[in-house]
Design a protein around this motif. Structure first.
Motif, PDB file in Angstrom:
ATOM      1  N   SER A 102       0.837  -1.195   0.000  1.00  0.00           N
ATOM      2  CA  SER A 102       0.000   0.000   0.000  1.00  0.00           C
ATOM      3  C   SER A 102       0.876   1.250   0.000  1.00  0.00           C
ATOM      4  O   SER A 102       2.029   1.215   0.432  1.00  0.00           O
ATOM      5  N   SER A 103       0.318   2.345  -0.510  1.00  0.00           N
ATOM      6  CA  SER A 103       1.018   3.626  -0.572  1.00  0.00           C
ATOM      7  C   SER A 103       0.078   4.718  -0.084  1.00  0.00           C
ATOM      8  O   SER A 103      -1.145   4.583  -0.157  1.00  0.00           O
ATOM      9  N   THR A 104       0.663   5.823   0.382  1.00  0.00           N
ATOM     10  CA  THR A 104      -0.115   6.947   0.885  1.00  0.00           C
ATOM     11  C   THR A 104       0.258   8.200   0.097  1.00  0.00           C
ATOM     12  O   THR A 104       1.432   8.453  -0.156  1.00  0.00           O
ATOM     13  N   TYR A 105      -0.754   8.978  -0.281  1.00  0.00           N
ATOM     14  CA  TYR A 105      -0.540  10.213  -1.037  1.00  0.00           C
ATOM     15  C   TYR A 105      -1.296  11.351  -0.369  1.00  0.00           C
ATOM     16  O   TYR A 105      -2.344  11.137   0.239  1.00  0.00           O
ATOM     17  N   LYS A 106      -0.760  12.570  -0.508  1.00  0.00           N
ATOM     18  CA  LYS A 106      -1.381  13.754   0.066  1.00  0.00           C
ATOM     19  C   LYS A 106      -2.012  14.573  -1.060  1.00  0.00           C
ATOM     20  O   LYS A 106      -1.385  14.811  -2.091  1.00  0.00           O
TER      21      LYS A 106
ATOM     22  N   LEU B  69      -5.498   8.313  -0.366  1.00  0.00           N
ATOM     23  CA  LEU B  69      -5.378   9.739  -0.644  1.00  0.00           C
ATOM     24  C   LEU B  69      -5.904  10.499   0.569  1.00  0.00           C
ATOM     25  O   LEU B  69      -7.063  10.332   0.959  1.00  0.00           O
ATOM     26  N   TYR B  70      -5.041  11.308   1.165  1.00  0.00           N
ATOM     27  CA  TYR B  70      -5.407  12.095   2.332  1.00  0.00           C
ATOM     28  C   TYR B  70      -5.638  13.543   1.925  1.00  0.00           C
ATOM     29  O   TYR B  70      -4.862  14.124   1.167  1.00  0.00           O
ATOM     30  N   LYS B  71      -6.715  14.117   2.424  1.00  0.00           N
ATOM     31  CA  LYS B  71      -7.040  15.516   2.153  1.00  0.00           C
ATOM     32  C   LYS B  71      -7.268  16.194   3.500  1.00  0.00           C
ATOM     33  O   LYS B  71      -8.088  15.725   4.291  1.00  0.00           O
ATOM     34  N   ASP B  72      -6.534  17.261   3.765  1.00  0.00           N
ATOM     35  CA  ASP B  72      -6.602  18.000   5.034  1.00  0.00           C
ATOM     36  C   ASP B  72      -6.345  17.082   6.231  1.00  0.00           C
ATOM     37  O   ASP B  72      -7.007  17.184   7.272  1.00  0.00           O
ATOM     38  N   GLY B  73      -5.442  16.121   6.067  1.00  0.00           N
ATOM     39  CA  GLY B  73      -5.053  15.230   7.158  1.00  0.00           C
ATOM     40  C   GLY B  73      -6.013  14.081   7.416  1.00  0.00           C
ATOM     41  O   GLY B  73      -5.793  13.292   8.325  1.00  0.00           O
ATOM     42  N   LYS B  74      -7.078  13.985   6.640  1.00  0.00           N
ATOM     43  CA  LYS B  74      -8.059  12.905   6.820  1.00  0.00           C
ATOM     44  C   LYS B  74      -8.070  12.016   5.586  1.00  0.00           C
ATOM     45  O   LYS B  74      -7.916  12.491   4.454  1.00  0.00           O
ATOM     46  N   LEU B  75      -8.313  10.737   5.808  1.00  0.00           N
ATOM     47  CA  LEU B  75      -8.390   9.795   4.695  1.00  0.00           C
ATOM     48  C   LEU B  75      -9.613  10.123   3.844  1.00  0.00           C
ATOM     49  O   LEU B  75     -10.736  10.143   4.346  1.00  0.00           O
ATOM     50  N   ASN B  76      -9.383  10.396   2.571  1.00  0.00           N
ATOM     51  CA  ASN B  76     -10.454  10.770   1.656  1.00  0.00           C
ATOM     52  C   ASN B  76     -10.881   9.593   0.780  1.00  0.00           C
ATOM     53  O   ASN B  76     -12.058   9.303   0.640  1.00  0.00           O
ATOM     54  N   THR B  77      -9.882   8.893   0.186  1.00  0.00           N
ATOM     55  CA  THR B  77     -10.168   7.791  -0.740  1.00  0.00           C
ATOM     56  C   THR B  77      -9.158   6.677  -0.567  1.00  0.00           C
ATOM     57  O   THR B  77      -7.974   6.941  -0.381  1.00  0.00           O
TER      58      THR B  77
END
Length: 171
Positions: free
Chosen positions: A89-93, A114-122
């Motif tokens: 798995s990978s994490t993106y901002k 995909l994190y948006k504003d520090g929260k998991l979005n997708t």
């Protein structure tokens, strides 16, 4: 007299065994079923049927080894539970350049967050060939009527030629 002597000898050997370290060995041949060899303090005594309570302990059965799960099994479990694929798995901002996750990746059976504003979005799951298979969205996209359930899933649909076709179903 012989019977008394046997009982006394058995008692002495039993006491010696209780006060010292001992090991019990089962006979090697089938003919000497009555004979058990008892070793204690580097001395050996044979008890010919005198110690029925000192039978060798059976060896414990080995525990079955857990089979290592395949990458496909790990992927399937993670997708079902909605968690990251272990080790893949990978994490993106979220940024102006990166607004969405890629629809195809090199490493199949994986997931990307995909994190948006520090929260998991997708969270997106990629099947064996690296194409996107399922998205889990952790927001209602600002449209609570269309997406009352959060988180919710969106399937990526492909036609028989492997070309992406829009699937509007969510669950």
């Amino acid at each position: 007299m012989k019977k008394t002597l046997k009982i006394i000898m058995a008692s002495i050997i039993a006491l010696a065994m209780f006060f010292s370290t001992y090991q019990i060995h089962s006979p090697l041949d089938k003919e000497s079923k009555k004979t058990i060899t008892i070793s204690f303090n580097k001395q050996t005594a044979e008890a010919k049927g005198l110690f029925p309570i000192f039978k060798p302990k059976p060896k414990p059965k080995p525990k079955p080894k857990k089979k290592k799960k395949t990458t496909a099994q790990l992927y399937k479990e993670a997708k079902k539970k909605g968690v990251k694929v272990k080790g893949r798995s990978s994490t993106y901002k979220y940024s102006k350049k990166l607004r969405n996750l890629p629809s195809k990746v090199n490493k199949g059976y994986s997931s990307r967050d995909l994190y948006k504003d520090g929260k998991l979005n997708t969270r997106r799951y990629y099947k064996k060939d690296g194409k996107a298979e399922v998205d889990i969205h952790y927001t209602n996209h600002g449209n609570a009527k269309k997406h009352p359930k959060v988180p919710h899933r969106h399937d990526w649909g492909y036609n028989s030629k492997g070309i992406w076709t829009k699937k509007t179903e969510w669950y």
